[in-house]
Design a protein around this motif. Sequence first.
Motif, PDB file in Angstrom:
ATOM      1  N   UNK A  70      12.078  -1.747 -63.174  1.00 32.33           N
ATOM      2  CA  UNK A  70      13.340  -1.946 -62.813  1.00 32.33           C
ATOM      3  C   UNK A  70      12.986  -0.439 -61.284  1.00 32.33           C
ATOM      4  N   UNK A  71      12.319   0.472 -62.003  1.00 32.83           N
ATOM      5  CA  UNK A  71      12.196   1.766 -61.168  1.00 32.83           C
ATOM      6  C   UNK A  71      11.690   0.960 -59.762  1.00 32.83           C
ATOM      7  N   UNK A  72      10.660   0.738 -59.942  1.00 30.68           N
ATOM      8  CA  UNK A  72       9.601   0.043 -58.855  1.00 30.68           C
ATOM      9  C   UNK A  72      10.307  -0.648 -57.841  1.00 30.68           C
ATOM     10  N   UNK A  73      10.502  -1.918 -58.098  1.00 33.73           N
ATOM     11  CA  UNK A  73      11.214  -2.490 -57.406  1.00 33.73           C
ATOM     12  C   UNK A  73      12.541  -2.268 -56.789  1.00 33.73           C
ATOM     13  N   UNK A  74      13.346  -0.873 -57.411  1.00 36.69           N
ATOM     14  CA  UNK A  74      14.562  -0.422 -57.169  1.00 36.69           C
ATOM     15  C   UNK A  74      14.421   1.141 -55.677  1.00 36.69           C
ATOM     16  N   UNK A  75      13.123   1.559 -56.069  1.00 40.04           N
ATOM     17  CA  UNK A  75      12.540   2.384 -54.793  1.00 40.04           C
ATOM     18  C   UNK A  75      12.118   1.460 -53.825  1.00 40.04           C
ATOM     19  N   UNK A  76      11.475   0.917 -54.015  1.00 39.76           N
ATOM     20  CA  UNK A  76      10.764  -0.233 -52.310  1.00 39.76           C
ATOM     21  C   UNK A  76      12.337  -0.576 -52.213  1.00 39.76           C
TER      22      UNK A  76
END
Length: 189
Positions: A70-76
């Motif tokens: 969630x964090x990686x996809x959300x930041x991108x």
Amino acid sequence: MHRPPRCDVFTGSDMSRSDGTPEETAWTRLSTAFQYATSRVQMDKEVPEPPPELKEWSQNTSLGVFAGLLFGGGTQWLRDRQAGPWQPPATSSLNKAALARLQAEESSRRLVRLANETLRGGLRFGALAGLFYSVQQVSSIARAEKGLQDIIVAGTATGAIFGATGELLPFRPQKHVKRNIYICDLGTK
């Protein structure tokens, strides 16, 4: 009052209970969990129930992987949203088909970047959570109780390993430290 089982952590020898049955030591609990995790499953046999420590570790690590996804996809996704929609080149004399192809290529690149950062975030957080919870489990098994000391030991070990390598963190701490030292040095002159 419930007392934790007595065990000889250093020798791994079983200490007998009052009824004569051997008591589990920290080493036998760790070896049971490790053997379960690394043994092959026979197709014709029933899969045994995992040790409670291994079950807890896998649940906690899975939550870390999910949080990383969630964090990686959300930041991108936020970075792509801040970049705005695709704009055709201002000085292009391309026809509509060529512009549509360029826009489709840019959309594909954004989707690939999103998938890449989602997976990288999941791997980073999963590795961090897996190491943290395995050190915490080993510490709690060795001490025969769970407590704040296990979290401190796990956090220290995980921070030391990831701080020394700096490979799985989303930023490079060495660059930030060097930059901050340089800024502090400029401020003292």
